[in-house]
Every structure is written in C-alpha cells, then in structure tokens.
Scaffold this motif. Structure first.
Motif, mmCIF file in Angstrom:
data_model
loop_
_atom_site.group_PDB
_atom_site.id
_atom_site.type_symbol
_atom_site.label_atom_id
_atom_site.label_comp_id
_atom_site.label_asym_id
_atom_site.label_seq_id
_atom_site.Cartn_x
_atom_site.Cartn_y
_atom_site.Cartn_z
ATOM 1 N N ASP A 137 -5.577 -37.721 31.547
ATOM 2 C CA ASP A 137 -5.427 -37.058 30.320
ATOM 3 C C ASP A 137 -4.596 -36.757 29.561
ATOM 4 O OD1 ASP A 137 -8.160 -35.999 30.469
ATOM 5 O OD2 ASP A 137 -8.236 -33.794 31.008
ATOM 6 N N SER A 138 -3.379 -36.794 30.371
ATOM 7 C CA SER A 138 -2.025 -37.303 30.252
ATOM 8 C C SER A 138 -1.185 -38.061 29.984
ATOM 9 C CB SER A 138 -0.810 -36.658 31.688
ATOM 10 O OG SER A 138 -1.086 -37.370 31.901
ATOM 11 N N LYS A 139 -2.152 -39.451 29.929
ATOM 12 C CA LYS A 139 -1.913 -41.468 29.822
ATOM 13 C C LYS A 139 -2.299 -41.235 28.472
ATOM 14 C CE LYS A 139 -0.933 -41.089 34.552
ATOM 15 N NZ LYS A 139 0.884 -40.811 34.680
ATOM 16 N N LYS A 140 -0.879 -41.477 27.907
ATOM 17 C CA LYS A 140 -1.533 -41.360 26.592
ATOM 18 C C LYS A 140 -0.369 -42.922 25.672
ATOM 19 C CE LYS A 140 -3.163 -37.621 25.537
ATOM 20 N NZ LYS A 140 -5.045 -37.866 25.072
ATOM 21 N N ILE A 141 -0.706 -43.817 24.905
ATOM 22 C CA ILE A 141 0.242 -45.327 24.625
ATOM 23 C C ILE A 141 1.376 -44.479 23.783
ATOM 24 C CG2 ILE A 141 0.024 -47.418 23.745
ATOM 25 C CD1 ILE A 141 -1.057 -47.338 25.744
ATOM 26 N N ASP A 142 2.374 -44.251 23.640
ATOM 27 C CA ASP A 142 3.512 -43.963 22.972
ATOM 28 C C ASP A 142 4.082 -44.878 22.582
ATOM 29 O OD1 ASP A 142 4.743 -42.335 21.281
ATOM 30 O OD2 ASP A 142 6.049 -41.178 22.944
ATOM 31 N N LEU A 143 3.110 -45.774 21.630
ATOM 32 C CA LEU A 143 4.335 -46.757 21.301
ATOM 33 C C LEU A 143 3.774 -47.466 19.730
ATOM 34 C CD1 LEU A 143 3.542 -49.858 24.351
ATOM 35 C CD2 LEU A 143 6.050 -48.671 23.537
ATOM 36 N N PRO B 26 -5.104 -51.621 25.158
ATOM 37 C CA PRO B 26 -5.835 -50.440 26.060
ATOM 38 C C PRO B 26 -7.260 -50.398 26.257
ATOM 39 C CG PRO B 26 -4.984 -49.632 24.145
ATOM 40 C CD PRO B 26 -4.707 -51.563 24.089
ATOM 41 N N PHE B 27 -7.368 -50.303 27.859
ATOM 42 C CA PHE B 27 -8.385 -50.050 27.740
ATOM 43 C C PHE B 27 -9.067 -48.744 28.092
ATOM 44 C CE2 PHE B 27 -6.425 -52.146 31.383
ATOM 45 C CZ PHE B 27 -7.178 -51.226 32.787
ATOM 46 N N TYR B 28 -9.692 -48.374 27.466
ATOM 47 C CA TYR B 28 -10.578 -46.998 28.302
ATOM 48 C C TYR B 28 -12.022 -46.572 28.618
ATOM 49 C CZ TYR B 28 -6.916 -46.913 24.519
ATOM 50 O OH TYR B 28 -6.169 -46.684 23.483
ATOM 51 N N ASN B 29 -12.619 -45.907 28.791
ATOM 52 C CA ASN B 29 -13.572 -45.157 28.875
ATOM 53 C C ASN B 29 -14.834 -45.144 29.150
ATOM 54 O OD1 ASN B 29 -13.157 -42.726 29.264
ATOM 55 N ND2 ASN B 29 -13.073 -42.509 31.371
ATOM 56 N N GLU B 30 -15.874 -44.895 29.156
ATOM 57 C CA GLU B 30 -17.011 -43.945 27.733
ATOM 58 C C GLU B 30 -16.403 -43.047 27.328
ATOM 59 O OE1 GLU B 30 -19.354 -46.103 31.587
ATOM 60 O OE2 GLU B 30 -17.292 -45.182 30.893
ATOM 61 N N LYS B 31 -15.545 -42.575 27.461
ATOM 62 C CA LYS B 31 -15.254 -40.525 27.350
ATOM 63 C C LYS B 31 -14.207 -41.255 26.150
ATOM 64 C CE LYS B 31 -17.534 -37.707 31.123
ATOM 65 N NZ LYS B 31 -17.560 -36.849 32.284
ATOM 66 N N ASN B 32 -13.658 -42.203 26.092
ATOM 67 C CA ASN B 32 -12.382 -42.936 25.240
ATOM 68 C C ASN B 32 -11.222 -42.024 26.149
ATOM 69 O OD1 ASN B 32 -11.671 -43.956 22.923
ATOM 70 N ND2 ASN B 32 -10.909 -42.215 21.690
ATOM 71 N N GLU B 33 -11.387 -41.597 27.235
ATOM 72 C CA GLU B 33 -10.135 -42.114 27.871
ATOM 73 C C GLU B 33 -9.387 -42.821 28.631
ATOM 74 O OE1 GLU B 33 -11.439 -37.772 30.609
ATOM 75 O OE2 GLU B 33 -12.298 -39.621 30.722
ATOM 76 N N LEU B 34 -7.833 -42.722 28.724
ATOM 77 C CA LEU B 34 -7.333 -44.392 28.788
ATOM 78 C C LEU B 34 -7.668 -44.397 30.238
ATOM 79 C CD1 LEU B 34 -5.110 -46.597 28.022
ATOM 80 C CD2 LEU B 34 -3.403 -44.689 28.745
#
Length: 340
Positions: free
Chosen positions: A117-123, A182-190
C-alpha cells in the motif's frame, strides 16, 4: 476425461496436508511443494500449483519443475486416497445423473503484503512531459496508444527512483533515463515496474518487483478472465491487444498457474532461432494450450513491429485468430515455423 467437480473435492480433502495451502482462483491452488519440500531457507516459499487445463487439473512446481496430472500427484501423496479418487471418477463417469456438490464454500486467501500500500509511482506521467521530450517521442515512435501516456512514467535517474521506492533492497543499477511501466494486481495494488531504457544501455528492460511474492504480470488490473485472454511477452505488445496481458519473459505457459483459469491464446515473439522461445513454445503445445504460430511470410519479430509496418489492431487480431492452433495442428505448424 476426469470430472472437475470430483477433482475439486479431492483438492479439498488433501488441503489440510499441504503446507501454506491457499486458493488463488476458481481452479487454481498454491502451496509448498510436497515432492521437493520447496525452499529450505525460506519456509514461506510456496511454489507448488494445482491448476486447470481444459477439463482436467494438473500439478506443477516452479522449484523442482515437477509436472504431472492431478491423479498422479494424489498418488505421490497417498496411495489410498488415490484409490478412492479412481473409484469416484469411475462412479461419476458411469452415473452422469449423480447430483454434483456445491463448492461455493471454497475460500480465496490473499497473501498480499501490507507494505504494498505504501508503494506509489511518484514520477511525472508521459502525458505531462513537453512535446519534444525523449520519453514522449519514444511513445510516438512506437505508436503506443495515447491512453497509455497517463499510465506510463518517466524516471530521469532510474537508480535513484528504485532506491526511493525500495530503500531496503540494494540493486546494482546505473543512473540512466527510463520509461517506467508499472504493473498492478487484481486489486490495483502496485506489484512492480519495468524500466525501458531511453539511451544506449545493452539492457533494454529491467523488471523490479516491490515484493518477492508479487505476480510479475502486466495487465492483471484490466484483464477479463471470462473472455479470451491474449498472452504475450512484453507489456508494449499487450497494449495493442484487447484483453491482453504480458508475462515479461518467454515462459508464457505459466499464465494459468499465476493468473487463473481462462481461455488463453499464447503469442510468442517471432524468433525461430531463439532456443528459449523454442523450448517454451514446445512446452505450451505439449500442455495442450492454444498457441499462435507466426505465418512464414511475416518477418516482423513482435506485435509492435507489426504495428510499425502499417498493420492495424484489427489486422493483427484477425491474423492471430487465423493462425492459432492446438494439439497436432499446432505441432505441424510449429515445425514449419522453426524452419523459416
């Protein structure tokens, strides 16, 4: 042909004997491999999978590479349960009117780490960049659909970006410019990201997972498993296919074990001299999956190259549907393709 509902009942019966057992999908289960014992260093590793292929269940371990039918897997665990299994399958096929039990009580477990949850693409997104920016030029040059300009990002210093998002892990990276996919899972989590080089690096793509147990698949957040799923190697190729996913390597046949049960078509790169691709294509055919075999008049090596040669998405879809085969026909077409 084994009955799926009988198979499911026996998966339930042996579940308590399988370490780290969890259900990942309607016909996909994961646990520590009882054949090799899985990782001795990491007791949380679980690389054994029971998965569906057409109308049967099979077992595969990604540690020891054990691969067999569900019946033979049962036999390796407990010969008495295997005898009961043989008897039940015989009864089921002999009495087609036998009421089928309800398996809606099966629970799906999640091993998603809280730290995702704390991993975000800050770019900055590619869309936000100036028109003459090298990253935006790359998307235009590769004719990547415009909607992805808001979903892809730019890292001026790839090494620093990786260190910021994963400070607890050390990677031997250089300070180069890359497009971040980026690639995410089914719950839209990175789950992770792929960095595409914009310079002269010999390593065009670098894939980073934010957690060891993350699924390394591009498109999980958008794929519809109730429809036909097109599986390719690279994320960019998948962007030209409706309901496409990318495995980010050439072992495409792993999709059912990682993603779940679906009607798959596997599309490998058009590289008949690539030994790894040859091995994986042959394995896909042996497993009975539908596979696209490139016609010998096509010289482009992948779907993006087909787009750059003037083909439309609908042209490529028609080509894939026309040259998708399975079983004996796939073997015949594969042998012809190898000789091109």
């Amino acid at each position: 042909m084994m009955s799926l509902y009988v198979d499911k009942s026996f998966v339930s019966r042996i579940s308590m004997r399988l370490d780290k057992f969890s259900q990942k999908g309607d016909y996909l289960w994961n646990f520590r491999c009882p054949i090799c014992g899985d990782s001795r260093k990491n007791k949380f590793k679980a690389r054994g999978f029971i998965y569906r292929q057409k109308n049967d269940l099979f077992y595969k371990c990604h540690n020891c590479s054990a691969s067999t039918s569900f019946g033979n897997f049962l036999k390796s665990i407990d010969s008495n349960i295997y005898k009961e299994y043989r008897l039940e399958t015989y009864k089921e096929t002999s009495h087609s009117n036998t009421p089928k039990p309800d398996f809606s009580v099966f629970q799906t477990y999640s091993n998603t780490s809280e730290k995702l949850d704390s991993k975000k693409i800050d770019l900055p997104s590619i869309k936000s960049l100036p028109e003459n920016h090298i990253a935006k030029e790359f998307l235009r040059k590769r004719q990547i659909p415009k909607e992805y300009s808001t979903k892809l990002y730019y890292a001026e210093n790839f090494k620093s970006f990786v260190e910021d998002i994963l400070p607890e892990i050390h990677y031997n990276l250089i300070e180069d410019r890359r497009i971040i996919i980026p690639f995410y899972n089914e719950k839209n989590e990175l789950q992770g990201f792929q960095g595409r080089d914009l310079g002269n690096s010999k390593i065009k793509y670098i894939t980073i997972k934010v957690d060891e147990d993350c699924k390394k698949v591009f498109g999980l957040d958008t794929v519809d498993l109730s429809k036909k799923v097109y599986v390719v190697e690279g994320p960019i190729d998948s962007m030209f296919l409706d309901n496409g996913i990318a495995m980010m390597d050439s072992a495409l046949y792993r999709a059912p074990m990682i993603v779940g049960s679906a009607d798959y078509v596997f599309i490998y790169d058009n590289e008949p001299r690539n030994a790894q691709i040859i091995r994986n294509m042959r394995k896909t055919i042996t497993m009975g999956f539908d596979i696209f075999i490139w016609p010998k008049n096509i010289v482009e090596k992948d779907i993006n190259d087909m787009i750059l040669s003037g083909n439309s998405k609908s042209d490529i879809k028609s080509l894939i549907d026309r040259y998708t085969f399975s079983d004996l026909k796939a073997k015949m077409e594969f042998e012809i393709w190898q000789k091109t």
